[in-house]
Design a protein around this motif. Sequence first.
Motif: not given
Length: 422
Positions: A330-335, A320-324
């Motif tokens: 664009g919701t990796n931080l929500a995940t 998630e913190l790498t956006g993979r």
Amino acid sequence: MSPGDPAAEPRTDAARHRPRARAWQAAVAAVVVAGAVTAAVLAAGGGSGGGKPAADATPTPGRAADGLWHTAVEVSTSGCGQGWTGPRTGTQSFDLRNTGENPSEVYLIDPRSGRLFGELDGLAPGTTRPMVVDLGSGTYAFKCVAEDTDAVTGPSVVVPGNVPQGPAAAPVNQHDLIPPTLSYQKWIGERMNDLVTGTGRLKADIDGGDLTAARRDWLSAHLVYERMGAAYGTFGDADGKINGTAARTPDGVKDPGFTGFHRIEYGLWHGQSAASLKGSAATLDSDARALRTSWSQARMDPADLGLRAHEIMENTEQFELTGRTDYGSGTNLATARANLDGTREVLDQLHALLATRDPDLPALDAALTRTQNDLDAQNHNGTWTPLSALGQDRRERINSDIGGLLEQLAPVATLFDVRRTA
């Protein structure tokens, strides 16, 4: 490729469901000093492996070049613990020599309570490895647990003086972990209804051609699934269908085998029509309903629960913190925030056992709160800051939060590793 590119090595089942290798012990396998976390004591001496040749063992007690007092101790069914003479307090090394025929685990215990002061895994026959511990005054014994034989406890040794004992922890067994595991399974079952409600709403949005609502409801349903992190291994093939990526499909995002949340995410944020997404939405909803139906027959392994608390956030850091795993939303931080909820739930289930074993529990709670607050600051009335728009200071802070939290969670994985005691 950019971190947000779905072809940039997104999450795979192989990465997500690691075997129970003790890679996390490297984070806590260190010389144990007074005041160290309990798990550091348990992990002293390292993980599984062969060991040093017998020639490296210290034949008689004495101070070595590393500045530590070394004592050679036998590990076998007939001579467990033999060789420990002249007991003393302080940080020291026991050079454990397996003279038996089978690999063995070795524990340094309080023979009355069974509390662990040190452990060493996978000591192969004919090898010697160190167990570094910090001992206070008290009674100790070595327990040798060789493969295919009964556990043997060596002679009790009294360390004289009035020095307080260092940190120790009572081992957990399978029976200790059954109640929290059953409680967690029930919690997952309750979340299944929320999941099916969410995928049904998403399907209805797409069937009705309302892609704006679909983007909103996609995130809501996806976060429900991401909160169930400790159950992924029990979901089996369903996890790949519901939340898999295009990492291993021959044609990437165009492959028919690419299904589930991320397939729909790709379509919703790459201009695909509602008509083209109807089949994917119907498949996701059907797979979610099938998972709910099958869950009543699922059985989680109690031995996995403590490890999962660490793995959830490890995957968060890696994917998630790498956006993979970003396929456009664009919701990796929500995940990441949903994953944090999942970790909290595991810890809540284990709290009664953890409270008596981890003296650094307040530090763990503080790390959870700090991470939660920094992630919540990126939620603007339901719209999450994409990784690409995150300022350097904020990105570094969140990365630091997750890294610090992983350090606090490593002892949890260690403490709840089920140890054979008989």
